[in-house]
Design an enzyme around this catalytic site. Structure first.
Site, mmCIF file in Angstrom:
data_model
loop_
_atom_site.group_PDB
_atom_site.id
_atom_site.type_symbol
_atom_site.label_atom_id
_atom_site.label_comp_id
_atom_site.label_asym_id
_atom_site.label_seq_id
_atom_site.Cartn_x
_atom_site.Cartn_y
_atom_site.Cartn_z
ATOM 1 N N ARG A 249 39.792 33.773 35.842
ATOM 2 C CA ARG A 249 38.814 32.759 36.237
ATOM 3 C C ARG A 249 38.391 31.907 35.042
ATOM 4 O O ARG A 249 38.011 30.753 35.186
ATOM 5 C CB ARG A 249 37.598 33.449 36.870
ATOM 6 C CG ARG A 249 36.645 32.532 37.602
ATOM 7 C CD ARG A 249 35.556 33.325 38.322
ATOM 8 N NE ARG A 249 34.967 34.369 37.497
ATOM 9 C CZ ARG A 249 34.108 34.156 36.498
ATOM 10 N NH1 ARG A 249 33.723 32.936 36.197
ATOM 11 N NH2 ARG A 249 33.623 35.170 35.805
ATOM 12 N N CYS B 232 40.468 43.164 31.323
ATOM 13 C CA CYS B 232 40.205 44.604 31.463
ATOM 14 C C CYS B 232 41.213 45.252 32.405
ATOM 15 O O CYS B 232 41.789 46.304 32.091
ATOM 16 C CB CYS B 232 38.792 44.850 31.974
ATOM 17 S SG CYS B 232 37.546 44.554 30.726
ATOM 18 N N HIS C 25 33.807 50.438 33.155
ATOM 19 C CA HIS C 25 33.104 49.164 32.982
ATOM 20 C C HIS C 25 31.613 49.426 32.745
ATOM 21 O O HIS C 25 31.040 50.337 33.347
ATOM 22 C CB HIS C 25 33.273 48.283 34.227
ATOM 23 C CG HIS C 25 34.333 47.228 34.079
ATOM 24 N ND1 HIS C 25 35.319 47.027 35.006
ATOM 25 C CD2 HIS C 25 34.548 46.302 33.091
ATOM 26 C CE1 HIS C 25 36.109 46.017 34.608
ATOM 27 N NE2 HIS C 25 35.664 45.568 33.451
ATOM 28 N N GLU D 234 36.459 53.110 36.908
ATOM 29 C CA GLU D 234 37.448 52.404 37.726
ATOM 30 C C GLU D 234 38.509 53.373 38.228
ATOM 31 O O GLU D 234 38.992 54.225 37.488
ATOM 32 C CB GLU D 234 38.110 51.293 36.903
ATOM 33 C CG GLU D 234 37.142 50.229 36.407
ATOM 34 C CD GLU D 234 36.546 49.380 37.525
ATOM 35 O OE1 GLU D 234 37.030 49.476 38.673
ATOM 36 O OE2 GLU D 234 35.588 48.634 37.249
#
Ligand code: PCA
Length: 218
Positions: free
Chosen positions: A94, A147, A170, A84
């Site tokens: 979510r 994360c 990830h 990332e």
């Protein structure tokens, strides 16, 4: 803390979202106590819960004073190791976290900057993985769940600690998770563990990232 043997803090997460394992913890715990480039790896398991994860991370930063930190998480559906580049100051969950909290559209840290870039050399880490035959990619979004929140809080904390650098990786599903996700990509544990070791070696060796083209066009 033994100043002669600085610590690499390597974090993984507990399972979440109905899974019974999290590839990030399975991988980072395999590297606990490993020596890499004159550093000793300390593996830490973080809860998938916003406030407790940030508190546990901060406590480890204070106790271990690691010059290098790599946080690792699961990103089911991704096809390869995914370094990332950007952490954003936004939570938009979510699904509820493991403590039942589901913040929507709020900052990770009120009053902090909107975003930080990884201070680990993502392109050198990817190149070191590739040289070892381990496919990896760069990602421009770590999402806006736990994360990303850990990645953001890490870079915000390290911004106050000159000489300390941090990043986020990830991971795809492990093969044994595919029962619940048929047809999706996965990566075996040995490959992921080797990839993390390669990435950490690159993080020790390279401070100014390599000028390799690597951005997405869309
Ligand atoms: N992945 C989630 C949180 C914990 C994890 O391993 C995420 O990408 O936000």
């Amino acid at each position: 803390v033994n100043a002669a043997e600085p610590i690499i803090l390597l974090t993984g997460f507990e399972p979440f979202g109905g899974e019974t394992i999290n590839p990030s913890w399975e991988a980072v715990r395999a590297l606990h106590d490993r020596r890499i480039g004159g550093h000793r790896v300390h593996a830490l398991r973080l809860p998938v819960a916003f406030d407790p994860a940030l508190a546990a991370l901060q406590a480890a930063l204070d106790a271990l004073r690691p010059p290098i930190v790599l946080a690792v998480g699961q990103a089911g559906g991704r096809a390869m190791l995914s370094f990332e580049r950007v952490a954003i100051n936004l939570i938009d969950a979510r699904i509820p976290d493991n403590a039942g909290r589901q913040p929507v559209d709020c900052p990770v840290i009120a009053g902090a900057p909107n975003a930080y870039f990884s201070t680990l050399p993502v392109k050198a880490m990817r190149a070191t993985c590739a040289a070892a035959g381990i496919e990896a990619e760069l990602s421009q979004s770590a999402g806006c769940y736990v994360c990303n929140a850990v990645f953001f809080a890490l870079l915000h904390a390290l911004a106050q600690r000159p000489g300390s650098r941090g990043g986020f990786l990830h991971l795809p599903w492990l093969p044994e998770q595919l029962d619940g996700h048929p047809g999706e990509p996965c990566a075996p544990l040995e490959r992921v563990v080797s990839g993390i070791a390669c990435a950490l070696q690159a993080a020790v060796d390279v401070v100014d990232d390599l000028p390799l083209a690597g951005g997405d066009t869309h």
